[in-house]
Design a protein around this motif. Structure first.
Motif, PDB file in Angstrom:
ATOM      1  N   LYS A   1      42.749  49.743  28.554  1.00  0.00           N
ATOM      2  CA  LYS A   1      42.648  49.656  30.017  1.00  0.00           C
ATOM      3  C   LYS A   1      41.907  48.388  30.412  1.00  0.00           C
ATOM      4  O   LYS A   1      41.067  47.882  29.680  1.00  0.00           O
ATOM      5  CB  LYS A   1      41.917  50.874  30.576  1.00  0.00           C
ATOM      6  N   VAL A   2      42.205  47.928  31.631  1.00  0.00           N
ATOM      7  CA  VAL A   2      41.530  46.758  32.193  1.00  0.00           C
ATOM      8  C   VAL A   2      40.186  47.195  32.759  1.00  0.00           C
ATOM      9  O   VAL A   2      40.108  48.171  33.503  1.00  0.00           O
ATOM     10  CB  VAL A   2      42.391  46.092  33.289  1.00  0.00           C
ATOM     11  N   LEU A   3      39.148  46.455  32.403  1.00  0.00           N
ATOM     12  CA  LEU A   3      37.810  46.739  32.912  1.00  0.00           C
ATOM     13  C   LEU A   3      37.462  45.801  34.068  1.00  0.00           C
ATOM     14  O   LEU A   3      37.027  46.247  35.117  1.00  0.00           O
ATOM     15  CB  LEU A   3      36.789  46.612  31.778  1.00  0.00           C
ATOM     16  N   LEU A   4      37.645  44.500  33.871  1.00  0.00           N
ATOM     17  CA  LEU A   4      37.370  43.493  34.913  1.00  0.00           C
ATOM     18  C   LEU A   4      38.415  42.392  34.840  1.00  0.00           C
ATOM     19  O   LEU A   4      38.816  42.000  33.746  1.00  0.00           O
ATOM     20  CB  LEU A   4      35.985  42.861  34.712  1.00  0.00           C
ATOM     21  N   GLU A   5      38.789  41.865  35.994  1.00  0.00           N
ATOM     22  CA  GLU A   5      39.740  40.749  36.047  1.00  0.00           C
ATOM     23  C   GLU A   5      39.077  39.533  36.672  1.00  0.00           C
ATOM     24  O   GLU A   5      38.256  39.673  37.576  1.00  0.00           O
ATOM     25  CB  GLU A   5      40.969  41.141  36.869  1.00  0.00           C
ATOM     26  N   GLY A   6      39.447  38.345  36.183  1.00  0.00           N
ATOM     27  CA  GLY A   6      38.966  37.107  36.776  1.00  0.00           C
ATOM     28  C   GLY A   6      37.568  36.713  36.346  1.00  0.00           C
ATOM     29  O   GLY A   6      36.819  36.137  37.124  1.00  0.00           O
ATOM     30  N   ILE A   7      37.206  37.000  35.097  1.00  0.00           N
ATOM     31  CA  ILE A   7      35.858  36.661  34.633  1.00  0.00           C
ATOM     32  C   ILE A   7      35.902  35.463  33.690  1.00  0.00           C
ATOM     33  O   ILE A   7      36.949  35.121  33.139  1.00  0.00           O
ATOM     34  CB  ILE A   7      35.179  37.863  33.940  1.00  0.00           C
ATOM     35  N   ASP A   8      34.741  34.844  33.514  1.00  0.00           N
ATOM     36  CA  ASP A   8      34.604  33.741  32.564  1.00  0.00           C
ATOM     37  C   ASP A   8      34.043  34.224  31.235  1.00  0.00           C
ATOM     38  O   ASP A   8      34.325  33.666  30.184  1.00  0.00           O
ATOM     39  CB  ASP A   8      33.684  32.653  33.131  1.00  0.00           C
ATOM     40  N   GLY A   9      33.193  35.243  31.278  1.00  0.00           N
ATOM     41  CA  GLY A   9      32.569  35.755  30.069  1.00  0.00           C
ATOM     42  C   GLY A   9      31.857  37.056  30.351  1.00  0.00           C
ATOM     43  O   GLY A   9      31.707  37.466  31.513  1.00  0.00           O
ATOM     44  N   TYR A  10      31.415  37.725  29.280  1.00  0.00           N
ATOM     45  CA  TYR A  10      30.737  39.006  29.437  1.00  0.00           C
ATOM     46  C   TYR A  10      29.850  39.292  28.227  1.00  0.00           C
ATOM     47  O   TYR A  10      29.953  38.634  27.189  1.00  0.00           O
ATOM     48  CB  TYR A  10      31.757  40.143  29.581  1.00  0.00           C
ATOM     49  N   ASP A  11      29.007  40.295  28.354  1.00  0.00           N
ATOM     50  CA  ASP A  11      28.254  40.853  27.241  1.00  0.00           C
ATOM     51  C   ASP A  11      27.990  42.312  27.578  1.00  0.00           C
ATOM     52  O   ASP A  11      28.073  42.714  28.740  1.00  0.00           O
ATOM     53  CB  ASP A  11      26.948  40.103  26.999  1.00  0.00           C
ATOM     54  N   LEU A  12      27.660  43.093  26.562  1.00  0.00           N
ATOM     55  CA  LEU A  12      27.463  44.529  26.732  1.00  0.00           C
ATOM     56  C   LEU A  12      26.048  44.934  26.370  1.00  0.00           C
ATOM     57  O   LEU A  12      25.385  44.261  25.579  1.00  0.00           O
ATOM     58  CB  LEU A  12      28.422  45.298  25.803  1.00  0.00           C
ATOM     59  N   ASP A  13      25.607  46.073  26.926  1.00  0.00           N
ATOM     60  CA  ASP A  13      24.350  46.638  26.463  1.00  0.00           C
ATOM     61  C   ASP A  13      24.595  47.299  25.102  1.00  0.00           C
ATOM     62  O   ASP A  13      25.722  47.366  24.614  1.00  0.00           O
ATOM     63  CB  ASP A  13      23.761  47.612  27.494  1.00  0.00           C
ATOM     64  N   LYS A  14      23.531  47.779  24.492  1.00  0.00           N
ATOM     65  CA  LYS A  14      23.611  48.319  23.142  1.00  0.00           C
ATOM     66  C   LYS A  14      24.584  49.490  23.025  1.00  0.00           C
ATOM     67  O   LYS A  14      25.301  49.619  22.040  1.00  0.00           O
ATOM     68  CB  LYS A  14      22.205  48.742  22.691  1.00  0.00           C
ATOM     69  N   GLU A  15      24.628  50.342  24.024  1.00  0.00           N
ATOM     70  CA  GLU A  15      25.506  51.517  23.977  1.00  0.00           C
ATOM     71  C   GLU A  15      26.919  51.237  24.487  1.00  0.00           C
ATOM     72  O   GLU A  15      27.803  52.075  24.346  1.00  0.00           O
ATOM     73  CB  GLU A  15      24.909  52.675  24.799  1.00  0.00           C
ATOM     74  N   GLY A  16      27.129  50.120  25.151  1.00  0.00           N
ATOM     75  CA  GLY A  16      28.440  49.810  25.713  1.00  0.00           C
ATOM     76  C   GLY A  16      28.697  50.513  27.029  1.00  0.00           C
ATOM     77  O   GLY A  16      29.833  50.680  27.442  1.00  0.00           O
ATOM     78  N   LYS A  17      27.625  50.907  27.719  1.00  0.00           N
ATOM     79  CA  LYS A  17      27.777  51.599  28.998  1.00  0.00           C
ATOM     80  C   LYS A  17      27.698  50.649  30.189  1.00  0.00           C
ATOM     81  O   LYS A  17      28.185  50.956  31.265  1.00  0.00           O
ATOM     82  CB  LYS A  17      26.720  52.696  29.132  1.00  0.00           C
ATOM     83  N   LYS A  18      27.067  49.499  30.011  1.00  0.00           N
ATOM     84  CA  LYS A  18      26.942  48.488  31.070  1.00  0.00           C
ATOM     85  C   LYS A  18      27.466  47.162  30.548  1.00  0.00           C
ATOM     86  O   LYS A  18      27.352  46.851  29.370  1.00  0.00           O
ATOM     87  CB  LYS A  18      25.482  48.310  31.493  1.00  0.00           C
ATOM     88  N   VAL A  19      28.021  46.392  31.469  1.00  0.00           N
ATOM     89  CA  VAL A  19      28.531  45.070  31.123  1.00  0.00           C
ATOM     90  C   VAL A  19      27.944  44.060  32.109  1.00  0.00           C
ATOM     91  O   VAL A  19      27.880  44.309  33.308  1.00  0.00           O
ATOM     92  CB  VAL A  19      30.082  45.041  31.117  1.00  0.00           C
ATOM     93  N   ILE A  20      27.462  42.935  31.563  1.00  0.00           N
ATOM     94  CA  ILE A  20      27.056  41.813  32.413  1.00  0.00           C
ATOM     95  C   ILE A  20      28.206  40.811  32.327  1.00  0.00           C
ATOM     96  O   ILE A  20      28.739  40.566  31.249  1.00  0.00           O
ATOM     97  CB  ILE A  20      25.714  41.181  31.981  1.00  0.00           C
TER      98      ILE A  20
END
Length: 160
Positions: free
Chosen positions: A52-71
């Motif tokens: 599934k698509v989580l976010l569109e139109g981004i340059d980059g990302y990172d996740l928290d340790k559990e994978g529940k939040k994305v920056i």
């Protein structure tokens, strides 16, 4: 993972999920306008075997340790959102960085620049006449004789 072939990058794994970015071929072409196709962050659920698509139109990302939040970064915008498909949109969870301050110790930074330059020479410079030398002692000698400890501005670091 039965996902479509394409330009995939930034793979990250958390629990039973894989996160990755897909980039449309058009986005990599020279002269593509600013509003052209952009990166898409996907999440593949291994238990459900769904992509599934989580976010569109981004340059980059990172996740928290559990994978529940994305920056994420999308143009000048940084944000933090839930890492759940259908709940996250670019622009939500926007971080206010207007008053962000960074404390810098220039002399400590210059010592690190000197150390890194010495480390690169130690690890990658090769000359038959330098084989067997004590590189730790060479570094200490150069550090004590250089201007790194006496520098009052960045340009003085490169004096010697």
């Amino acid at each position: 993972m039965p996902i479509s072939a394409g330009i995939l990058s930034n793979l990250a794994a958390r629990k039973d999920k894989f996160f990755y970015i897909s980039t449309p071929q058009e986005a990599r072409q020279f002269g593509t306008p600013e509003r052209g196709p952009r990166n898409v962050l996907h999440v593949y659920d291994l238990t459900k075997r769904e992509d599934k698509v989580l976010l569109e139109g981004i340059d980059g990302y990172d996740l928290d340790k559990e994978g529940k939040k994305v920056i994420y970064k999308a143009g000048p915008v940084y944000g933090i959102v839930e890492a759940a498909p259908g709940k996250a949109k670019v622009g939500e969870g926007k971080l206010n960085l207007s008053e962000l301050q960074v404390k810098i110790d220039p002399r400590e930074e210059w010592r690190e620049v000197f150390h890194e330059a010495w480390r690169v020479e130690r690890d990658f410079y090769w000359d038959p006449n330098m084989t067997g030398h004590n590189w730790k002692k060479i570094g200490e000698t150069l550090r004590s004789s250089s201007s790194v400890g006496r520098a009052s501005q960045r340009s003085e670091l490169h004096y010697r």
